[in-house]
Write a protein that holds these residues in place. Structure first.
Motif, PDB file in Angstrom:
ATOM      1  N   THR A  28     -28.344  -6.742  21.954  1.00  0.00           N
ATOM      2  CA  THR A  28     -29.180  -7.207  21.083  1.00  0.00           C
ATOM      3  C   THR A  28     -29.699  -6.099  20.995  1.00  0.00           C
ATOM      4  O   THR A  28     -29.556  -4.658  21.152  1.00  0.00           O
ATOM      5  N   LEU A  29     -31.169  -5.827  20.092  1.00  0.00           N
ATOM      6  CA  LEU A  29     -31.532  -4.658  19.082  1.00  0.00           C
ATOM      7  C   LEU A  29     -31.869  -3.679  20.368  1.00  0.00           C
ATOM      8  O   LEU A  29     -31.782  -2.185  20.023  1.00  0.00           O
ATOM      9  N   ASP A  30     -32.390  -3.805  21.217  1.00  0.00           N
ATOM     10  CA  ASP A  30     -32.914  -3.076  22.675  1.00  0.00           C
ATOM     11  C   ASP A  30     -31.797  -2.468  23.395  1.00  0.00           C
ATOM     12  O   ASP A  30     -31.724  -1.657  23.759  1.00  0.00           O
ATOM     13  N   GLN A  31     -30.911  -2.771  23.399  1.00  0.00           N
ATOM     14  CA  GLN A  31     -29.549  -2.471  23.255  1.00  0.00           C
ATOM     15  C   GLN A  31     -28.241  -1.435  23.046  1.00  0.00           C
ATOM     16  O   GLN A  31     -27.120  -0.965  23.185  1.00  0.00           O
ATOM     17  N   GLN A  32     -29.185  -1.615  21.536  1.00  0.00           N
ATOM     18  CA  GLN A  32     -27.590  -1.084  20.425  1.00  0.00           C
ATOM     19  C   GLN A  32     -27.090   0.461  21.025  1.00  0.00           C
ATOM     20  O   GLN A  32     -26.193   1.028  21.257  1.00  0.00           O
ATOM     21  N   GLU A  33     -28.528   1.139  21.582  1.00  0.00           N
ATOM     22  CA  GLU A  33     -28.332   2.770  21.082  1.00  0.00           C
ATOM     23  C   GLU A  33     -27.942   3.410  22.858  1.00  0.00           C
ATOM     24  O   GLU A  33     -26.340   3.747  22.791  1.00  0.00           O
ATOM     25  N   ALA A  34     -28.028   1.905  23.707  1.00  0.00           N
ATOM     26  CA  ALA A  34     -27.152   2.273  24.897  1.00  0.00           C
ATOM     27  C   ALA A  34     -25.870   1.329  25.015  1.00  0.00           C
ATOM     28  O   ALA A  34     -24.598   2.549  25.683  1.00  0.00           O
ATOM     29  N   MET A  35     -25.430   0.795  24.311  1.00  0.00           N
ATOM     30  CA  MET A  35     -24.274   0.058  24.062  1.00  0.00           C
ATOM     31  C   MET A  35     -23.488   1.429  22.951  1.00  0.00           C
ATOM     32  O   MET A  35     -22.026   1.888  23.629  1.00  0.00           O
ATOM     33  N   SER A  36     -24.126   1.821  22.742  1.00  0.00           N
ATOM     34  CA  SER A  36     -23.065   2.766  21.421  1.00  0.00           C
ATOM     35  C   SER A  36     -22.722   3.963  22.296  1.00  0.00           C
ATOM     36  O   SER A  36     -21.337   4.327  21.731  1.00  0.00           O
ATOM     37  N   HIS A  37     -23.785   3.948  23.491  1.00  0.00           N
ATOM     38  CA  HIS A  37     -23.099   5.250  23.784  1.00  0.00           C
ATOM     39  C   HIS A  37     -22.188   5.502  24.724  1.00  0.00           C
ATOM     40  O   HIS A  37     -21.494   6.028  25.199  1.00  0.00           O
ATOM     41  N   MET A  38     -22.382   4.190  25.597  1.00  0.00           N
ATOM     42  CA  MET A  38     -21.281   3.783  26.353  1.00  0.00           C
ATOM     43  C   MET A  38     -20.295   3.723  25.765  1.00  0.00           C
ATOM     44  O   MET A  38     -19.240   4.209  26.658  1.00  0.00           O
ATOM     45  N   ILE A  39     -19.943   3.067  24.800  1.00  0.00           N
ATOM     46  CA  ILE A  39     -18.231   2.742  23.616  1.00  0.00           C
ATOM     47  C   ILE A  39     -18.149   4.463  23.717  1.00  0.00           C
ATOM     48  O   ILE A  39     -16.720   4.713  24.348  1.00  0.00           O
ATOM     49  N   GLY A  40     -18.742   4.635  23.024  1.00  0.00           N
ATOM     50  CA  GLY A  40     -17.983   5.908  21.801  1.00  0.00           C
ATOM     51  C   GLY A  40     -18.040   7.767  23.021  1.00  0.00           C
ATOM     52  O   GLY A  40     -17.545   8.431  23.017  1.00  0.00           O
ATOM     53  N   THR A  41     -19.003   7.564  24.195  1.00  0.00           N
ATOM     54  CA  THR A  41     -19.471   8.967  25.358  1.00  0.00           C
ATOM     55  C   THR A  41     -18.667   8.268  26.660  1.00  0.00           C
ATOM     56  O   THR A  41     -17.581   8.747  26.590  1.00  0.00           O
ATOM     57  N   ASP A  42     -19.297   7.195  27.323  1.00  0.00           N
ATOM     58  CA  ASP A  42     -18.848   7.036  28.522  1.00  0.00           C
ATOM     59  C   ASP A  42     -16.660   6.370  28.593  1.00  0.00           C
ATOM     60  O   ASP A  42     -16.538   6.222  29.330  1.00  0.00           O
ATOM     61  N   ILE A  43     -16.750   5.890  27.584  1.00  0.00           N
ATOM     62  CA  ILE A  43     -15.354   5.026  27.289  1.00  0.00           C
ATOM     63  C   ILE A  43     -14.224   5.908  26.015  1.00  0.00           C
ATOM     64  O   ILE A  43     -13.373   6.492  26.588  1.00  0.00           O
ATOM     65  N   TYR A  44     -14.562   5.764  25.194  1.00  0.00           N
ATOM     66  CA  TYR A  44     -13.519   7.024  24.287  1.00  0.00           C
ATOM     67  C   TYR A  44     -13.839   8.331  24.028  1.00  0.00           C
ATOM     68  O   TYR A  44     -12.278   8.730  24.752  1.00  0.00           O
ATOM     69  N   GLU A  45     -14.725   8.894  24.756  1.00  0.00           N
ATOM     70  CA  GLU A  45     -14.750   9.948  24.512  1.00  0.00           C
ATOM     71  C   GLU A  45     -13.892  10.167  26.055  1.00  0.00           C
ATOM     72  O   GLU A  45     -13.602  12.200  26.042  1.00  0.00           O
ATOM     73  N   THR A  46     -14.896   9.977  27.045  1.00  0.00           N
ATOM     74  CA  THR A  46     -14.209  10.413  28.252  1.00  0.00           C
ATOM     75  C   THR A  46     -12.315  10.031  28.570  1.00  0.00           C
ATOM     76  O   THR A  46     -12.032  10.884  29.167  1.00  0.00           O
ATOM     77  N   GLY A  47     -12.516   9.491  27.547  1.00  0.00           N
ATOM     78  CA  GLY A  47     -10.808   8.390  28.114  1.00  0.00           C
ATOM     79  C   GLY A  47     -10.071   9.764  27.682  1.00  0.00           C
ATOM     80  O   GLY A  47      -9.029  10.677  27.429  1.00  0.00           O
ATOM     81  N   PHE A  48     -10.239  10.341  26.266  1.00  0.00           N
ATOM     82  CA  PHE A  48      -9.634  11.340  25.459  1.00  0.00           C
ATOM     83  C   PHE A  48      -9.423  12.213  26.804  1.00  0.00           C
ATOM     84  O   PHE A  48      -8.425  13.531  26.778  1.00  0.00           O
ATOM     85  N   GLY A  49     -10.433  12.845  27.262  1.00  0.00           N
ATOM     86  CA  GLY A  49     -10.014  13.792  28.373  1.00  0.00           C
ATOM     87  C   GLY A  49      -9.346  13.509  29.786  1.00  0.00           C
ATOM     88  O   GLY A  49      -8.898  13.999  30.300  1.00  0.00           O
ATOM     89  N   ALA A  50      -9.606  12.461  29.747  1.00  0.00           N
ATOM     90  CA  ALA A  50      -9.065  11.981  30.950  1.00  0.00           C
ATOM     91  C   ALA A  50      -7.279  11.602  30.870  1.00  0.00           C
ATOM     92  O   ALA A  50      -6.573  11.926  32.162  1.00  0.00           O
ATOM     93  N   ILE A  51      -7.319  11.129  29.422  1.00  0.00           N
ATOM     94  CA  ILE A  51      -5.698  11.054  29.431  1.00  0.00           C
ATOM     95  C   ILE A  51      -5.035  13.132  29.256  1.00  0.00           C
ATOM     96  O   ILE A  51      -3.897  13.116  29.474  1.00  0.00           O
TER      97      ILE A  51
END
Length: 147
Positions: free
Chosen positions: A116-139
């Motif tokens: 949803t339009l009102d969730q774009q920023e939150a979902m982008s942060h969650m995927i890019g930072t909380d999932i992908y970037e955190t995953g890099f550090g976790a590996i």
């Protein structure tokens, strides 16, 4: 549609990194966002079409399906089938490439999704930072690769 791309270079051989990332049922061993992973219906985790049920630390669950897996290309893709958050049509691609002059690995993790339009920023942060970037550090931590 939102597109998120993150990448990193890991100080390890592509074979060693692929050995960890290739396991579609192994992400819970290294990523702190996951408490458990289970392949449904007893299928092989490397079989295209396999569905993994992921349990998050808060007990909520999501399901993802393996779309492609290529040992030759050191790449795979998966989609999100069910989730408790507002992500729709989510498809992710993981690809490794050798950094041959240093015996390192380039890792690109990309996702596309609707929300949803009102969730774009939150979902982008969650995927890019909380999932992908955190995953890099976790590996890095899981493989003992340091900072």
């Amino acid at each position: 549609m939102v597109k998120i791309i993150r990448s990193t270079i890991l100080p390890a051989s592509i074979e060693d990194v692929w050995d960890v990332l290739r396991d579609f049922n192994g992400q819970d061993r290294w990523h702190p966002a996951l408490a458990a992973s289970e392949i449904e219906r007893g299928r092989d985790a490397a079989q295209v079409g396999s569905v993994r049920k992921l349990t998050l630390p808060d007990g909520s669950e999501l399901r993802e399906q393996l779309l492609t897996l290529s040992d030759v290309d050191t790449a795979y893709a998966y989609c999100l089938l069910d989730t408790p958050i507002p992500l729709f049509n989510y498809v992710s691609h993981v690809r490794l490439l050798p950094v041959s002059d240093m015996d390192h690995t380039f890792w690109q993790w990309e996702g596309r999704f609707d929300t949803t339009l009102d969730q774009q920023e939150a979902m982008s942060h969650m995927i890019g930072t909380d999932i992908y970037e955190t995953g890099f550090g976790a590996i890095r931590a899981y493989m003992g690769l340091g900072g």
